[in-house]
Design an enzyme around this catalytic site. Structure first.
Site, PDB file in Angstrom:
ATOM      1  N   HIS A 137       0.818  -1.223   0.000  1.00  0.00           N
ATOM      2  CA  HIS A 137       0.000   0.000   0.000  1.00  0.00           C
ATOM      3  C   HIS A 137       0.842   1.259   0.000  1.00  0.00           C
ATOM      4  O   HIS A 137       0.374   2.325  -0.360  1.00  0.00           O
ATOM      5  CB  HIS A 137      -0.934  -0.012   1.205  1.00  0.00           C
ATOM      6  CG  HIS A 137      -1.729  -1.271   1.308  1.00  0.00           C
ATOM      7  ND1 HIS A 137      -1.216  -2.419   1.881  1.00  0.00           N
ATOM      8  CD2 HIS A 137      -2.962  -1.581   0.863  1.00  0.00           C
ATOM      9  CE1 HIS A 137      -2.111  -3.376   1.796  1.00  0.00           C
ATOM     10  NE2 HIS A 137      -3.174  -2.901   1.179  1.00  0.00           N
TER      11      HIS A 137
ATOM     12  N   HIS B  28      -9.178   6.229  -0.239  1.00  0.00           N
ATOM     13  CA  HIS B  28      -8.264   6.586  -1.336  1.00  0.00           C
ATOM     14  C   HIS B  28      -7.968   8.068  -1.267  1.00  0.00           C
ATOM     15  O   HIS B  28      -8.795   8.886  -1.649  1.00  0.00           O
ATOM     16  CB  HIS B  28      -8.892   6.262  -2.694  1.00  0.00           C
ATOM     17  CG  HIS B  28      -9.031   4.805  -2.961  1.00  0.00           C
ATOM     18  ND1 HIS B  28     -10.168   4.115  -2.662  1.00  0.00           N
ATOM     19  CD2 HIS B  28      -8.161   3.911  -3.478  1.00  0.00           C
ATOM     20  CE1 HIS B  28     -10.002   2.844  -3.000  1.00  0.00           C
ATOM     21  NE2 HIS B  28      -8.779   2.692  -3.492  1.00  0.00           N
TER      22      HIS B  28
ATOM     23  N   ASP C  84     -14.485   6.074   2.168  1.00  0.00           N
ATOM     24  CA  ASP C  84     -13.420   5.882   1.187  1.00  0.00           C
ATOM     25  C   ASP C  84     -12.072   6.365   1.717  1.00  0.00           C
ATOM     26  O   ASP C  84     -11.955   7.481   2.193  1.00  0.00           O
ATOM     27  CB  ASP C  84     -13.806   6.667  -0.074  1.00  0.00           C
ATOM     28  CG  ASP C  84     -12.760   6.586  -1.164  1.00  0.00           C
ATOM     29  OD1 ASP C  84     -11.962   5.634  -1.150  1.00  0.00           O
ATOM     30  OD2 ASP C  84     -12.758   7.480  -2.028  1.00  0.00           O
TER      31      ASP C  84
ATOM     32  N   LYS D  19     -13.250  14.564   1.339  1.00  0.00           N
ATOM     33  CA  LYS D  19     -13.301  13.119   1.152  1.00  0.00           C
ATOM     34  C   LYS D  19     -14.475  12.596   1.968  1.00  0.00           C
ATOM     35  O   LYS D  19     -14.333  12.273   3.141  1.00  0.00           O
ATOM     36  CB  LYS D  19     -12.004  12.481   1.679  1.00  0.00           C
ATOM     37  CG  LYS D  19     -10.774  12.722   0.841  1.00  0.00           C
ATOM     38  CD  LYS D  19     -10.624  11.791  -0.343  1.00  0.00           C
ATOM     39  CE  LYS D  19     -10.855  10.345  -0.057  1.00  0.00           C
ATOM     40  NZ  LYS D  19     -11.195   9.574  -1.266  1.00  0.00           N
TER      41      LYS D  19
HETATM   42  C1  B12 Z   1      -3.885   3.453  -5.297  1.00  0.00           C
HETATM   43  C2  B12 Z   1      -5.133   2.631  -5.037  1.00  0.00           C
HETATM   44  C3  B12 Z   1      -5.344   2.183  -3.744  1.00  0.00           C
HETATM   45  C4  B12 Z   1      -4.426   2.540  -2.594  1.00  0.00           C
HETATM   46  C5  B12 Z   1      -4.842   3.918  -2.056  1.00  0.00           C
HETATM   47  C6  B12 Z   1      -3.719   4.736  -1.469  1.00  0.00           C
HETATM   48  C7  B12 Z   1      -4.175   6.103  -1.106  1.00  0.00           C
HETATM   49  N1  B12 Z   1      -3.867   6.546   0.085  1.00  0.00           N
HETATM   50  O1  B12 Z   1      -4.808   6.779  -1.912  1.00  0.00           O
HETATM   51  C8  B12 Z   1      -4.725   1.369  -1.647  1.00  0.00           C
HETATM   52  C9  B12 Z   1      -3.788   0.245  -1.988  1.00  0.00           C
HETATM   53  C10 B12 Z   1      -4.609   1.689  -0.185  1.00  0.00           C
HETATM   54  C11 B12 Z   1      -6.124   0.980  -2.081  1.00  0.00           C
HETATM   55  C12 B12 Z   1      -6.988   0.308  -1.271  1.00  0.00           C
HETATM   56  C13 B12 Z   1      -8.264  -0.087  -1.640  1.00  0.00           C
HETATM   57  N2  B12 Z   1      -8.800   0.020  -2.879  1.00  0.00           N
HETATM   58 CO1  B12 Z   1      -7.920   0.961  -4.308  1.00  0.00          CO
HETATM   59  N3  B12 Z   1      -7.141   1.674  -5.888  1.00  0.00           N
HETATM   60  C14 B12 Z   1      -6.036   2.339  -6.087  1.00  0.00           C
HETATM   61  C15 B12 Z   1      -5.842   2.612  -7.581  1.00  0.00           C
HETATM   62  C16 B12 Z   1      -4.902   1.565  -8.116  1.00  0.00           C
HETATM   63  C17 B12 Z   1      -5.303   3.973  -7.964  1.00  0.00           C
HETATM   64  C18 B12 Z   1      -5.996   5.179  -7.353  1.00  0.00           C
HETATM   65  C19 B12 Z   1      -5.035   6.347  -7.287  1.00  0.00           C
HETATM   66  O2  B12 Z   1      -4.533   6.680  -6.243  1.00  0.00           O
HETATM   67  N4  B12 Z   1      -4.685   6.943  -8.428  1.00  0.00           N
HETATM   68  C20 B12 Z   1      -3.782   8.083  -8.489  1.00  0.00           C
HETATM   69  C21 B12 Z   1      -4.577   9.367  -8.237  1.00  0.00           C
HETATM   70  C22 B12 Z   1      -3.686  10.573  -8.343  1.00  0.00           C
HETATM   71  O3  B12 Z   1      -5.539   9.390  -9.221  1.00  0.00           O
HETATM   72  P1  B12 Z   1      -7.098   9.636  -8.941  1.00  0.00           P
HETATM   73  O4  B12 Z   1      -7.457   9.469  -7.545  1.00  0.00           O
HETATM   74  O5  B12 Z   1      -7.878   8.933  -9.966  1.00  0.00           O
HETATM   75  O6  B12 Z   1      -7.167  11.208  -9.217  1.00  0.00           O
HETATM   76  C23 B12 Z   1      -7.093  11.780 -10.478  1.00  0.00           C
HETATM   77  C24 B12 Z   1      -8.471  12.054 -11.063  1.00  0.00           C
HETATM   78  O7  B12 Z   1      -9.413  11.075 -10.771  1.00  0.00           O
HETATM   79  C25 B12 Z   1      -8.820  13.391 -10.502  1.00  0.00           C
HETATM   80  N5  B12 Z   1      -9.354  13.522  -9.144  1.00  0.00           N
HETATM   81  C26 B12 Z   1      -9.493  12.647  -8.155  1.00  0.00           C
HETATM   82  N6  B12 Z   1      -9.994  13.229  -7.068  1.00  0.00           N
HETATM   83  C27 B12 Z   1     -10.190  14.508  -7.358  1.00  0.00           C
HETATM   84  C28 B12 Z   1     -10.702  15.562  -6.602  1.00  0.00           C
HETATM   85  C29 B12 Z   1     -10.795  16.816  -7.171  1.00  0.00           C
HETATM   86  C30 B12 Z   1     -11.278  17.940  -6.361  1.00  0.00           C
HETATM   87  C31 B12 Z   1     -10.423  17.017  -8.514  1.00  0.00           C
HETATM   88  C32 B12 Z   1     -10.532  18.329  -9.115  1.00  0.00           C
HETATM   89  C33 B12 Z   1      -9.919  15.963  -9.260  1.00  0.00           C
HETATM   90  C34 B12 Z   1      -9.801  14.722  -8.686  1.00  0.00           C
HETATM   91  O8  B12 Z   1      -7.579  14.038 -10.522  1.00  0.00           O
HETATM   92  C35 B12 Z   1      -6.506  13.142 -10.263  1.00  0.00           C
HETATM   93  C36 B12 Z   1      -5.362  13.507 -11.135  1.00  0.00           C
HETATM   94  O9  B12 Z   1      -5.336  12.836 -12.339  1.00  0.00           O
HETATM   95  C37 B12 Z   1      -7.303   2.417  -8.105  1.00  0.00           C
HETATM   96  C38 B12 Z   1      -7.408   1.905  -9.531  1.00  0.00           C
HETATM   97  C39 B12 Z   1      -6.864   2.893 -10.524  1.00  0.00           C
HETATM   98  N7  B12 Z   1      -5.811   2.547 -11.220  1.00  0.00           N
HETATM   99  O10 B12 Z   1      -7.359   3.984 -10.611  1.00  0.00           O
HETATM  100  C40 B12 Z   1      -7.877   1.396  -7.097  1.00  0.00           C
HETATM  101  C41 B12 Z   1      -9.369   1.438  -6.758  1.00  0.00           C
HETATM  102  C42 B12 Z   1      -9.818   2.861  -6.657  1.00  0.00           C
HETATM  103  N8  B12 Z   1      -9.425   0.759  -5.459  1.00  0.00           N
HETATM  104  C43 B12 Z   1     -10.479   0.054  -5.275  1.00  0.00           C
HETATM  105  C44 B12 Z   1     -10.780  -0.679  -4.089  1.00  0.00           C
HETATM  106  C45 B12 Z   1     -12.011  -1.535  -4.152  1.00  0.00           C
HETATM  107  C46 B12 Z   1      -9.987  -0.606  -2.938  1.00  0.00           C
HETATM  108  C47 B12 Z   1     -10.330  -1.216  -1.573  1.00  0.00           C
HETATM  109  C48 B12 Z   1     -11.665  -0.711  -1.106  1.00  0.00           C
HETATM  110  C49 B12 Z   1     -10.280  -2.742  -1.637  1.00  0.00           C
HETATM  111  C50 B12 Z   1     -10.882  -3.424  -0.431  1.00  0.00           C
HETATM  112  N9  B12 Z   1     -12.019  -4.042  -0.605  1.00  0.00           N
HETATM  113  O11 B12 Z   1     -10.330  -3.397   0.614  1.00  0.00           O
HETATM  114  C51 B12 Z   1      -9.169  -0.768  -0.679  1.00  0.00           C
HETATM  115  C52 B12 Z   1      -9.579   0.024   0.539  1.00  0.00           C
HETATM  116  C53 B12 Z   1      -9.364   1.497   0.448  1.00  0.00           C
HETATM  117  C54 B12 Z   1     -10.203   2.347   1.353  1.00  0.00           C
HETATM  118  N10 B12 Z   1      -9.887   2.489   2.627  1.00  0.00           N
HETATM  119  O12 B12 Z   1     -11.140   2.936   0.929  1.00  0.00           O
HETATM  120  C55 B12 Z   1     -11.359   0.082  -6.495  1.00  0.00           C
HETATM  121  C56 B12 Z   1     -12.625   0.919  -6.351  1.00  0.00           C
HETATM  122  C57 B12 Z   1     -13.796   0.250  -7.067  1.00  0.00           C
HETATM  123  C58 B12 Z   1     -14.941   1.097  -7.423  1.00  0.00           C
HETATM  124  N11 B12 Z   1     -14.987   2.377  -7.197  1.00  0.00           N
HETATM  125  O13 B12 Z   1     -15.854   0.567  -7.972  1.00  0.00           O
HETATM  126  C59 B12 Z   1     -10.350   0.544  -7.605  1.00  0.00           C
HETATM  127  C60 B12 Z   1     -10.981   1.293  -8.768  1.00  0.00           C
HETATM  128  C61 B12 Z   1      -9.621  -0.715  -8.106  1.00  0.00           C
HETATM  129  C62 B12 Z   1     -10.543  -1.729  -8.698  1.00  0.00           C
HETATM  130  N12 B12 Z   1     -10.740  -1.719 -10.009  1.00  0.00           N
HETATM  131  O14 B12 Z   1     -11.088  -2.549  -8.008  1.00  0.00           O
HETATM  132  N13 B12 Z   1      -6.369   1.372  -3.341  1.00  0.00           N
END
Ligand code: B12
Ligand code: GDP
Ligand code: MG
Lengths: 666, 326
Positions: free
Chosen positions: A171, A542, A540, A536
């Site tokens: 993680h 994340h 969640d 947030k």
């Molecule tokens: C990293 C990650 C984790 C990390 C999180 C670390 C952390 N502290 O953030 C860890 C390993 C801990 C984790 C755990 C879990 N995860 Co996870 N995780 C991911 C992953 C691989 C990447 C998300 C990420 O951080 N991306 C990088 C950031 C920078 O990108 P982002 O958040 O998408 O943000 C971008 C845009 O979306 C946007 N954005 C996002 N937020 C905001 C807010 C504003 C204001 C604005 C303007 C823009 C914006 O801008 C960003 C820049 O590009 C995704 C899958 C994926 N590849 O996307 C799954 C995913 C999100 N996880 C998932 C799941 C299920 C979990 C768990 C719940 C699993 C479980 N059952 O235990 C756990 C528990 C987490 C919890 N407590 O809620 C699922 C969610 C499913 C769904 N929504 O239907 C996903 C989609 C994976 C999957 N396909 O199953 N996870």
């Protein structure tokens, strides 16, 4: 070594899964076992992980979404219906409520007529990384460590083949950690936990070796697979040394670095998602190529990781990747491939040196628990992640399909009616709540009350909480009740957000300067600095996206208010009003965006503050995005929106529009 | 929520008086707003509220100390304490802004999350906007607005050394929070760089020996007689996270307030603080020369602390005089 020597046995192959209900998940597990999967890996839903019953207000929208809801022993029995626990190796991703879920597992074994002492499996039970990355912590660090050590002490004595904790560096990489940081922080966590077990005095000194031997790890493997191979070798060596020197473990077998893997998911993309298959396979190599540092268990994400939850077929594809590697290739016929390679050795040494230096910095500050509470480690992670994002922005880090070779033909994979992802049954939450209410009706309430009293007593007096928890499980206590008692005794905690790092350089400096100028100009036109609240809501955890937007927002000139994860819609609405922000930006990746946005909009109306524009980012399928925009959300961002400068521009646009300013800043 | 030109300022003032959250938020937004129209409105609002803040006996407490000492955590603990005593609390939490972008991360609320969900608590975070040692110009008028509707107003600022000065000359009671084991605060106190606070707290007493040592050292270097006269500076130990020593701290802060009331110093000090704020504003925009044009600092302070007035009106008056003499 010749090819005709005996093939090594392949690792355990798992699929991390669970959704909707215990019944639905049970069916899924039995299908997966039928497909040749050799162990179970249970995903729990967020209410279960954070200690709330399915009918708790905070659970709204989350029940059965990202995992299976387990409210009580009845659910746990259903989950393992017709799966004999004495023949199963079950890995449970459970942390703050780990003692409780293990208690339920033991109670179900008893009901199945299985001797609990024979159970095999793993409870993740590593709360430290919850504060740093995963987010499902409940209590402050100190009592959390105590619960962790209680579980460890209990299983070492009573369930000897159980892996009581899985120290996770997985993680940390998902939150941006570099290989050096992964090594350092995981090993610091392991020693913090082992030291605490030792200090608790629950284990006789002569048996401490058994405790060390039971510690296993859960590691990540990223796309830089050569370096990752070296990281695994470094882990193996460093752990051997720690076990010997710090804990005096003489038996080399007891010093083995036993680890399971989930390969990197952070680098899996929404754009051209089929490319994720190559990434996953290459990442798997990192943890399988070295015979001397090979994973014990592997679970792989699916090609549609960044789109949403995987369907059974997607998971099957991921499982087949492992099977092809293990059964079709000749990998398992050879001894260690890298033995004697000076190139590999040099890299291993470099990683070890870096990790040692970082471990020393943690030790200087009083150890891992202190470094969680004072925010040091979290800041380091946010810093690393920010660097990664800026490198993607500048093109220094290439991601195919994202910042190069973006042009693509239409993908048939996402063309289906389900957009290529699993949709969770919408009735699941209601049905779960109904069954919970019925369960509460039929149990012996006196026995429940007595069991909870005994639990409180154990918690207050420092007795091991496991025996009392097992009695709670038998008595029909619910997940929320078990947690509530401990919340009462230990209190709750909010972890540092780590976003207070210094301004990051790098990235596309020109683009950044342009955004800054626009933020400044718009601030002047509106009379005060642009203020942004990042929220947030829900359970969640994340936080990466929210953190990166917060840091970027600050660097673009916004005044950013960010209070961390797991806030109620009412809290967010109030904060937005009190802080007089120009824009609310929500980040939701758990799938409960529709419910949460609805709740926040309602709260904003109650406060007469619904004129503040709202945007949202996260894992949001396009149908939902459209729905949200129809309901007044001004913009929806998803992982495809990697250009964060562009996101900042859009936010300025929205603020200007909502104040009736012309589109371009003067 | 920023009122347009047609906004009903009287209603806004009444809303503030009644402690209505939307009104308080809108008033603070207005005071933050630098546009000319808004400045006019803000001045009018402050005139409406003058009869209230000029006689308010609510307490304004400044909490300062090095980053990470536990100021926000301690504020949270104190809020719980005051809520138990049925006090309404307003907080202004100031964080530094980025010298590069001017942006800021306002993170103090995080420590107060569980306290915030209470009707009787209101928190506004601000960045210091690169201004004055620790406070931005907006803090003074904003805290006056809060005096109209809260029993206790807290201003939290990061500070070591010279940055303390602003808060010391802005609040009725200043409370310095020291970090156990850090010699900085002791050095500053010794060298006289740190203006003497009314109450000194060594937080994190749960750290044990280090905290006890710091407590002893601080008690050693501190002249217990506060230069304000008639007040002995207490040095207390607390743990914000374990919630120990909070009630004694709350009582000590209250005792200082009683002391100011009993010696009839509260309003005198506030008028002086306002004059100092004014002076800082003038200095910030027109430099020493501007101050000289207005008669030099001592005369300036004397003149502008003579009677209670609307600070924004005083400010415009100064500007007018400056442009006349230009
Ligand atoms: C990293 C990650 C984790 C990390 C999180 C670390 C952390 N502290 O953030 C860890 C390993 C801990 C984790 C755990 C879990 N995860 Co996870 N995780 C991911 C992953 C691989 C990447 C998300 C990420 O951080 N991306 C990088 C950031 C920078 O990108 P982002 O958040 O998408 O943000 C971008 C845009 O979306 C946007 N954005 C996002 N937020 C905001 C807010 C504003 C204001 C604005 C303007 C823009 C914006 O801008 C960003 C820049 O590009 C995704 C899958 C994926 N590849 O996307 C799954 C995913 C999100 N996880 C998932 C799941 C299920 C979990 C768990 C719940 C699993 C479980 N059952 O235990 C756990 C528990 C987490 C919890 N407590 O809620 C699922 C969610 C499913 C769904 N929504 O239907 C996903 C989609 C994976 C999957 N396909 O199953 N996870
Ligand atoms: N051990 C201990 N830690 C504390 C105490 N008060 C605050 N902290 C911790 O100190 C850090 C900084 O606290 P914070 O209130 O944000 O400090 P501020 O920067 O002065 O506002 C956090 O990690 C807190 O958990 C305390 O009484 N004891
Ligand atoms: Mg603070």
């Amino acid at each position: 070594m010749s090819k005709d020597s005996t093939r090594e046995r392949p690792w355990l192959m798992r699929t991390y899964s669970g959704h909707s209900s215990a019944r639905a998940s049970n069916a899924l597990y039995r299908t997966n076992l039928g497909k040749g999967q050799t162990g179970l890996s249970v995903a729990f839903d967020l209410p279960t992980q954070t200690g709330y019953d399915s009918d708790h207000p905070l659970a709204r929208g989350e029940v059965g979404k990202v995992g299976v809801p387990i409210d009580h022993i009845g659910d746990m029995e259903l989950l393992f219906d017709q799966i004999p626990l004495d023949q199963m190796n079950t890995s449970m991703t459970i942390n703050a409520t780990a003692p409780w879920l293990l208690a339920l597992y033991v109670a179900v074994a008893e009901k199945q007529g299985v001797d609990p002492a024979t159970l095999q499996g793993t409870t993740q039970n590593d709360v430290i990384k919850e504060y740093l990355s995963r987010g499902t912590y409940i209590f402050p660090p100190e009592p959390s460590v105590r619960l962790t050590t209680d579980l460890i002490s209990y299983t070492v004595a009573n369930i000897p083949r159980w892996n009581p904790t899985n120290i996770c560096s997985y993680h940390l990489q998902e939150a941006g950690a570099t290989p050096t940081q992964e090594l350092a922080y995981a090993l610091c966590t392991a020693t913090a936990i082992l030291d605490a077990v030792q200090a608790s005095g629950q284990i006789a000194p002569e048996r401490f070796q058994d405790v060390v031997a039971r510690i296993s790890f859960f590691v990540n493997a990223g796309i830089r697979f050569v370096e990752e191979t070296c990281k695994m070798r470094a882990f193996t060596r460093m752990w051997d040394e720690i076990a010997q020197q710090r804990y005096g473990v003489e038996d080399p077998k007891a010093r083995r670095f036993r680890y399971g893997v989930q390969v990197n998911s952070l680098g899996l993309t929404e754009a051209q998602p089929e490319n994720n298959v190559q990434r996953i396979v290459l990442e798997m190599l990192a943890v399988t190529l070295s015979r001397d540092a090979r994973a014990r268990a592997i679970q792989l994400p699916a090609w549609n990781e960044a789109l949403g939850l995987p369907r059974p077929w997607d998971q099957q594809w991921a499982l087949r990747m492992q099977q092809v590697l293990a059964l079709e290739t000749d990998l398992l016929e050879y001894d260690d491939l890298f033995e004697g390679s000076t190139v590999i050795e040099a890299k291993v040494q470099e990683l070890i040196a870096g990790a040692r230096a970082e471990m020393a910095r943690v030790a200087e500050q009083g150890g891992m628990v202190q470094c969680v509470d004072n925010g040091y480690v979290k800041r380091e992670l946010v810093q690393s992640h920010t660097r990664r994002m800026r490198d993607i922005e500048s093109g220094a880090l290439k991601i195919v399909g994202v910042n190069c070779f973006e042009k693509t033909a239409e993908s048939p994979l996402t063309a289906g009616g389900d957009s290529g992802i699993m949709k969770v049954d919408e009735r699941a939450e209601r049905e779960q709540i109904e069954s919970l209410l019925a369960f509460r009706q039929q149990r012996d309430s006196q026995r429940v009350a007595a069991a909870l009293d005994a639990l409180r007593h154990a918690a207050v007096n420092g007795d091991n909480v496991m025996p009392a928890s097992i009695e709670c499980a038998r008595a029909g206590v619910t997940t929320g009740e078990w947690s509530e008692v401990l919340r009462g005794v230990f209190g709750e905690y909010r972890a540092p957000t780590g976003v207070d790092i210094s301004t990051a350089s790098g990235g596309d400096e020109d683009a950044m300067a342009a955004v800054r100028a626009r933020v400044l100009a718009t601030s002047a036109e509106l009379g005060r600095p642009l203020r942004l609240l990042i929220g947030k809501p829900g359970l969640d955890g994340h936080s990466n996206g929210a953190e990166q937007i917060a840091v970027k927002g600050r660097d673009a000139g916004f005044e950013v208010v960010y209070e961390g994860i797991r806030l109620t819609p009412a809290h967010i609405a109030r904060a937005a009003q009190e802080e007089g922000v120009h824009l609310i930006g929500l980040s939701v990746l758990s799938g409960s965006h529709l419910e949460l946005v609805e709740d926040i909009q309602q709260e904003m109306r109650k406060l007469n503050a619904d004129d503040v524009p709202l945007v949202i980012g996260g894992i949001i399928p396009s149908d939902d995005a459209q729905q949200l925009q129809e309901r007044g959300v001004k913009a929806v961002f998803t992982p495809k929106d990697v250009d964060m400068n562009q996101i900042m521009h859009r936010m300025v646009d929205i603020i200007r529009q909502s104040h009736g300013l012309p589109a371009t800043a003067a | 929520m920023t009122p347009g030109v047609t906004a009903d300022l009287q209603a806004l003032a009444e809303g503030v008086r009644a402690g209505q959250r939307p009104a308080v938020a809108a008033a603070l937004n207005l005071l933050d707003d630098q546009r000319a129209v808004s400045r006019t409105q803000a001045t009018a609002l402050m005139t409406q509220l003058l009869p209230h803040y000029s006689v308010s006996t609510a307490q304004m407490i400044g909490i300062t100390g090095p980053p990470g000492a536990g100021k926000s955590s301690l504020t949270a603990a104190l809020i719980s304490h005051w809520l138990e005593h049925k006090q309404r609390v307003g907080v202004i939490a100031v964080d530094p802004s980025s010298p590069v972008s001017g942006g800021a991360l306002l993170g103090d609320r995080l420590r107060m999350t569980s306290e915030v969900d209470n009707q009787h608590v209101f928190i506004r975070s601000l960045s210091n906007r690169g201004q004055f040692g620790g406070l931005s110009q907006e803090v003074w008028p904003m805290s006056l607005v809060m005096l109209c509707c809260f029993d206790i107003v807290i201003v939290e600022t990061v500070g070591v050394g010279q940055r303390e000065v602003d808060i010391a000359s802005s609040c009725d009671t200043t409370c310095f929070v020291a970090q156990p084991g850090s010699g900085d605060s002791i050095q500053f106190l010794k060298a006289g760089i740190l203006e003497v606070p009314h109450v000194v707290v060594v937080n994190k007493e749960d750290m044990g020996a280090v905290a006890t040592r710091t407590l002893a050292e601080l008690s050693g270097v501190l002249n217990p007689n506060h230069p304000d006269g008639g007040w002995t500076v207490p040095v207390l130990a607390t743990s914000a996270t374990r919630r120990s020593g909070i009630a004694p701290l709350g009582n000590t802060l209250a005792a200082h307030h009683q002391h100011l009331l009993a010696t009839q110093r509260l309003q005198v000090r506030r008028r002086e603080h306002q004059a100092r704020w004014l002076l800082r504003c003038i200095e910030d925009e027109y430099g020493k020369k501007g101050v000289l044009q207005l008669g030099g600092a001592p005369a300036f302070i004397k003149e502008f602390s003579a009677h209670s007035a609307n600070p924004l009106e005083q400010y415009s008056a100064c500007l007018q005089r400056l442009s006349i003499t230009h």
